[in-house]
Design a protein around this motif. Sequence first.
Motif, PDB file in Angstrom:
ATOM      1  N   VAL A  70      71.659  43.358  54.596  1.00 39.49           N
ATOM      2  CA  VAL A  70      70.851  42.180  54.914  1.00 39.49           C
ATOM      3  C   VAL A  70      71.599  41.262  55.870  1.00 39.49           C
ATOM      4  N   ALA A  73      71.496  43.145  59.283  1.00 39.55           N
ATOM      5  CA  ALA A  73      70.141  43.268  59.844  1.00 39.55           C
ATOM      6  C   ALA A  73      69.136  42.839  58.778  1.00 39.55           C
ATOM      7  N   PRO A  74      68.722  41.567  58.789  1.00 41.39           N
ATOM      8  CA  PRO A  74      67.834  41.062  57.737  1.00 41.39           C
ATOM      9  C   PRO A  74      66.369  41.480  57.913  1.00 41.39           C
ATOM     10  N   THR A  75      66.149  42.783  57.946  1.00 40.19           N
ATOM     11  CA  THR A  75      64.791  43.307  58.090  1.00 40.19           C
ATOM     12  C   THR A  75      64.040  43.151  56.766  1.00 40.19           C
ATOM     13  N   VAL A  76      62.738  43.312  56.828  1.00 37.79           N
ATOM     14  CA  VAL A  76      61.918  43.265  55.619  1.00 37.79           C
ATOM     15  C   VAL A  76      62.395  44.335  54.639  1.00 37.79           C
ATOM     16  N   ARG A  77      62.646  45.525  55.132  1.00 30.99           N
ATOM     17  CA  ARG A  77      63.078  46.613  54.248  1.00 30.99           C
ATOM     18  C   ARG A  77      64.405  46.298  53.591  1.00 30.99           C
ATOM     19  N   HIS A  78      65.362  45.811  54.345  1.00 29.17           N
ATOM     20  CA  HIS A  78      66.676  45.513  53.766  1.00 29.17           C
ATOM     21  C   HIS A  78      66.594  44.376  52.749  1.00 29.17           C
ATOM     22  N   ARG A  79      65.790  43.360  53.054  1.00 29.25           N
ATOM     23  CA  ARG A  79      65.609  42.264  52.099  1.00 29.25           C
ATOM     24  C   ARG A  79      64.916  42.765  50.829  1.00 29.25           C
ATOM     25  N   LEU A 102      58.547  37.504  51.195  1.00 29.91           N
ATOM     26  CA  LEU A 102      58.257  38.652  52.053  1.00 29.91           C
ATOM     27  C   LEU A 102      56.753  38.878  52.187  1.00 29.91           C
ATOM     28  N   ASP A 105      55.371  36.451  54.631  1.00 21.22           N
ATOM     29  CA  ASP A 105      55.757  36.842  55.993  1.00 21.22           C
ATOM     30  C   ASP A 105      54.971  38.051  56.492  1.00 21.22           C
ATOM     31  N   CYS A 106      54.501  38.899  55.583  1.00 20.39           N
ATOM     32  CA  CYS A 106      53.893  40.184  55.978  1.00 20.39           C
ATOM     33  C   CYS A 106      52.414  40.306  55.630  1.00 20.39           C
ATOM     34  N   ARG A 111      52.843  46.530  55.845  1.00 17.94           N
ATOM     35  CA  ARG A 111      53.848  46.418  54.778  1.00 17.94           C
ATOM     36  C   ARG A 111      53.336  45.715  53.523  1.00 17.94           C
TER      37      ARG A 111
END
Length: 172
Positions: A70, A73-79, A102, A105-106, A111
């Motif tokens: 995170v 790379a604080p991507t949605v998947r990593h978070r 999340l 945000d999505c 997602r």
Amino acid sequence: MTSAESRDDGQGTRVPGGPGWYTDALTLLPVIEDLAEFRRANASDPALRVLEELWSGRPEEAEPLASALVEEAPTVRHRALLADVRRDLGRIAWAVGEYGQLLEDCRGTAREAVLWQHLGKAHFVGGDLREAAEAFSRALQLRVFEGADPALVASSRVAHQRAEALLDRARR
């Protein structure tokens, strides 16, 4: 639950997942059953080590790995993976809060269904079966509406049925 959605192999009910793993239909959590196959199938995934530790029942080993992902790379998947790790460490409120953010945000994206599914798992693990059932229902509705992969639809259906069955049992 239909036989196409899961199978009982004598060790419990399993919902098909992917190469080397399945979802336990009782806990609703992923389990690695063939580590070599899992590693081969996910060799290029930067989150492989996090998944390996988490899905092998070692969230304390997964947490620093997920935190580093995170941070890098604080991507949605990593978070979302970090939220799963913290869910399995018993930090349910943190995981629910992160999934809520999340989802905001999505909302309206591809997602959204997976985030509802994971929010449901956080509620389920935390014992809030009513909220879990609602989240799983939303994931299922979105997946059916979007024409998602049948395995994803089955996963949401099994999770929703499991939460509802436990709610019914608790009401008696």
